[in-house]
Motif scaffolding. Structure first.
Motif, PDB file in Angstrom:
ATOM      1  N   GLY A 192       0.581  -1.086   0.202  1.00  0.00           N
ATOM      2  CA  GLY A 192      -0.201   0.213   0.082  1.00  0.00           C
ATOM      3  C   GLY A 192       0.780   1.155   0.135  1.00  0.00           C
ATOM      4  N   GLY A 193       2.664   0.939  -0.418  1.00  0.00           N
ATOM      5  CA  GLY A 193       2.865   2.054  -0.291  1.00  0.00           C
ATOM      6  C   GLY A 193       4.662   1.698  -0.934  1.00  0.00           C
ATOM      7  N   THR A 194       5.059   3.047  -0.631  1.00  0.00           N
ATOM      8  CA  THR A 194       6.823   2.710  -1.039  1.00  0.00           C
ATOM      9  C   THR A 194       6.970   2.896   0.133  1.00  0.00           C
ATOM     10  N   PHE A 195       8.797   3.231   0.290  1.00  0.00           N
ATOM     11  CA  PHE A 195       9.622   3.647   1.790  1.00  0.00           C
ATOM     12  C   PHE A 195      11.120   3.563   1.212  1.00  0.00           C
ATOM     13  N   THR A 196      11.640   3.913   2.058  1.00  0.00           N
ATOM     14  CA  THR A 196      13.280   4.279   1.839  1.00  0.00           C
ATOM     15  C   THR A 196      13.821   3.542   2.890  1.00  0.00           C
ATOM     16  N   GLY A 197      14.982   3.355   3.436  1.00  0.00           N
ATOM     17  CA  GLY A 197      15.885   3.037   4.747  1.00  0.00           C
ATOM     18  C   GLY A 197      15.781   1.353   4.993  1.00  0.00           C
ATOM     19  N   GLU A 198      15.702   0.493   3.148  1.00  0.00           N
ATOM     20  CA  GLU A 198      15.892  -0.854   3.311  1.00  0.00           C
ATOM     21  C   GLU A 198      17.120  -1.310   4.292  1.00  0.00           C
ATOM     22  N   GLY A 199      17.139  -2.140   5.116  1.00  0.00           N
ATOM     23  CA  GLY A 199      18.423  -3.257   6.048  1.00  0.00           C
ATOM     24  C   GLY A 199      18.988  -1.825   6.977  1.00  0.00           C
ATOM     25  N   THR A 200      17.831  -1.033   7.835  1.00  0.00           N
ATOM     26  CA  THR A 200      17.949  -0.353   8.912  1.00  0.00           C
ATOM     27  C   THR A 200      17.191  -0.742   9.379  1.00  0.00           C
ATOM     28  N   ASP A 201      17.218  -0.524  10.914  1.00  0.00           N
ATOM     29  CA  ASP A 201      15.802  -0.537  11.573  1.00  0.00           C
ATOM     30  C   ASP A 201      15.094   0.230  11.411  1.00  0.00           C
ATOM     31  N   THR A 202      14.461   1.023  10.867  1.00  0.00           N
ATOM     32  CA  THR A 202      14.069   2.109  10.394  1.00  0.00           C
ATOM     33  C   THR A 202      13.784   2.224   9.124  1.00  0.00           C
ATOM     34  N   ILE A 203      12.524   2.310   9.062  1.00  0.00           N
ATOM     35  CA  ILE A 203      12.007   3.795   7.065  1.00  0.00           C
ATOM     36  C   ILE A 203      11.092   4.262   7.156  1.00  0.00           C
ATOM     37  N   VAL A 204      11.202   4.924   6.422  1.00  0.00           N
ATOM     38  CA  VAL A 204      10.178   6.075   6.260  1.00  0.00           C
ATOM     39  C   VAL A 204       9.400   5.458   5.263  1.00  0.00           C
ATOM     40  N   VAL A 205       7.884   5.837   5.123  1.00  0.00           N
ATOM     41  CA  VAL A 205       6.654   4.902   4.364  1.00  0.00           C
ATOM     42  C   VAL A 205       6.107   6.246   3.653  1.00  0.00           C
ATOM     43  N   THR A 206       6.049   5.675   2.002  1.00  0.00           N
ATOM     44  CA  THR A 206       4.493   6.863   1.667  1.00  0.00           C
ATOM     45  C   THR A 206       3.711   6.436   1.528  1.00  0.00           C
ATOM     46  N   TRP A 207       2.385   6.917   1.743  1.00  0.00           N
ATOM     47  CA  TRP A 207       1.539   5.537   1.473  1.00  0.00           C
ATOM     48  C   TRP A 207       0.994   5.874   0.290  1.00  0.00           C
ATOM     49  N   THR A 208       0.768   4.955  -0.518  1.00  0.00           N
ATOM     50  CA  THR A 208      -0.489   5.727  -1.583  1.00  0.00           C
ATOM     51  C   THR A 208      -1.629   4.773  -2.622  1.00  0.00           C
ATOM     52  N   THR A 209      -2.131   4.192  -1.537  1.00  0.00           N
ATOM     53  CA  THR A 209      -3.706   3.239  -1.985  1.00  0.00           C
ATOM     54  C   THR A 209      -4.439   3.553  -0.486  1.00  0.00           C
ATOM     55  N   ALA A 210      -5.214   3.911  -0.767  1.00  0.00           N
ATOM     56  CA  ALA A 210      -6.557   3.655   0.592  1.00  0.00           C
ATOM     57  C   ALA A 210      -6.853   2.463   0.861  1.00  0.00           C
ATOM     58  N   GLY A 211      -6.971   2.539   2.223  1.00  0.00           N
ATOM     59  CA  GLY A 211      -7.793   1.222   2.772  1.00  0.00           C
ATOM     60  C   GLY A 211      -7.106   0.681   3.671  1.00  0.00           C
ATOM     61  N   THR A 212      -6.435  -0.869   3.771  1.00  0.00           N
ATOM     62  CA  THR A 212      -6.044  -0.927   5.330  1.00  0.00           C
ATOM     63  C   THR A 212      -4.196  -1.756   4.398  1.00  0.00           C
ATOM     64  N   GLY A 213      -3.197  -0.375   4.469  1.00  0.00           N
ATOM     65  CA  GLY A 213      -2.061  -0.926   4.602  1.00  0.00           C
ATOM     66  C   GLY A 213      -0.568  -2.161   5.441  1.00  0.00           C
ATOM     67  N   THR A 214       0.438  -2.649   5.103  1.00  0.00           N
ATOM     68  CA  THR A 214       0.685  -3.313   5.901  1.00  0.00           C
ATOM     69  C   THR A 214       2.153  -2.898   6.176  1.00  0.00           C
ATOM     70  N   VAL A 215       3.241  -2.999   7.364  1.00  0.00           N
ATOM     71  CA  VAL A 215       4.351  -3.193   6.949  1.00  0.00           C
ATOM     72  C   VAL A 215       4.887  -4.240   7.905  1.00  0.00           C
ATOM     73  N   GLY A 216       5.708  -4.886   6.596  1.00  0.00           N
ATOM     74  CA  GLY A 216       5.926  -6.371   7.959  1.00  0.00           C
ATOM     75  C   GLY A 216       7.701  -6.248   7.824  1.00  0.00           C
ATOM     76  N   LEU A 217       7.654  -7.648   8.742  1.00  0.00           N
ATOM     77  CA  LEU A 217       9.430  -6.601   8.942  1.00  0.00           C
ATOM     78  C   LEU A 217       9.763  -8.424   8.968  1.00  0.00           C
ATOM     79  N   LYS A 218      10.761  -8.937   8.549  1.00  0.00           N
ATOM     80  CA  LYS A 218      12.293  -9.812   8.772  1.00  0.00           C
ATOM     81  C   LYS A 218      13.307 -10.319   9.797  1.00  0.00           C
ATOM     82  N   ALA A 219      12.761 -10.076  11.072  1.00  0.00           N
ATOM     83  CA  ALA A 219      14.091  -9.560  11.825  1.00  0.00           C
ATOM     84  C   ALA A 219      15.819 -11.142  12.076  1.00  0.00           C
ATOM     85  N   THR A 220      16.331 -10.426  12.008  1.00  0.00           N
ATOM     86  CA  THR A 220      17.830 -12.048  11.859  1.00  0.00           C
ATOM     87  C   THR A 220      18.232 -11.829  12.372  1.00  0.00           C
TER      88      THR A 220
END
Length: 222
Positions: free
Chosen positions: A100-128
């Motif tokens: 539901g959006g685009t983001f910057t900050g891949e590979g770090t512990d914090t991202i900034v999301v720009t939401w592009t689509t109305a409705g229910t968006g999801t932020v997912g994370l795989k922690a390793t």
């Protein structure tokens, strides 16, 4: 569980000790350790034969499995940005996904999301970390700015009344104003009744609001 092997030469008996975990295989040249406590563990060994004994030890860095958790706003607006942070523990690598959006900050512990689509968006994370990985996600309600439109009669008569209704979308609050007449009752509902008091061109104006902002519109009434 991890396996440890005695590499001693000429040993005929083995006496193991473990600090920070439990183990199986006492009395043999190989043990299997289940580490139970994070920090610095120790594997100790006393080896013997008929000529004597000798001791040695190995220090082991014991880490916990990663814990995945995401902090950040649960509500957002289309075209607006939101910051999302990994708030879990024992994490050394982060792999983010956003629906539901685009983001910057891949590979770090914090991202900034720009939401592009109305409705229910999801932020997912795989922690390793070196002990494995785990996943988590956060649902975000993404809303658009309100749309302002007015439905009602385009003609009126002095001392006559007309009903005007907000027909726009994504509106949670309404504020009506009138020129050339007066509002009968509340000016903050989704509809108003207007009594016209002056001849000429009157106006019905509306400001609509939601948590993403506001919009205005006007209808001319002859």
């Amino acid at each position: 569980p991890k396996s440890y092997h005695s590499t001693a030469m000429n040993a005929t008996s083995w006496q193991w000790t473990v600090t920070g975990g439990t183990f199986t295989g006492q009395g043999t040249s190989d043990i299997v350790v289940t580490w139970t406590t994070a920090g610095t563990g120790t594997v100790g060994l006393k080896v013997s034969n008929r000529c004597g004994t000798n001791t040695c030890s190995k220090t082991v860095s014991v880490e916990k499995a990663p814990v995945c958790a995401i902090g950040g706003p649960a509500q957002a607006c289309v075209s607006a940005t939101g910051t999302y942070t990994s708030t879990g523990t024992n994490v050394t690598a982060w792999d983010w996904t956003v629906v539901g959006g685009t983001f910057t900050g891949e590979g770090t512990d914090t991202i900034v999301v720009t939401w592009t689509t109305a409705g229910t968006g999801t932020v997912g994370l795989k922690a390793t970390n070196r002990c494995g990985d785990t996943t988590c996600d956060k649902s975000v309600s993404v809303e658009t700015r309100p749309v302002c439109t007015i439905d009602g009669p385009a003609e009126g008569c002095v001392n006559g009344t007309g009903r005007y209704t907000s027909t726009g979308a994504n509106v949670t609050a309404w504020s009506w104003t009138v020129e050339g007449g007066e509002i009968v009752g509340s000016a903050t509902g989704s509809s108003v009744d207007v009594k016209w008091t002056a001849a000429g061109t009157g106006t019905v104006s509306l400001k609509v609001t939601n948590r993403c902002g506001q919009s205005t519109c006007t209808k001319l009434v002859a």
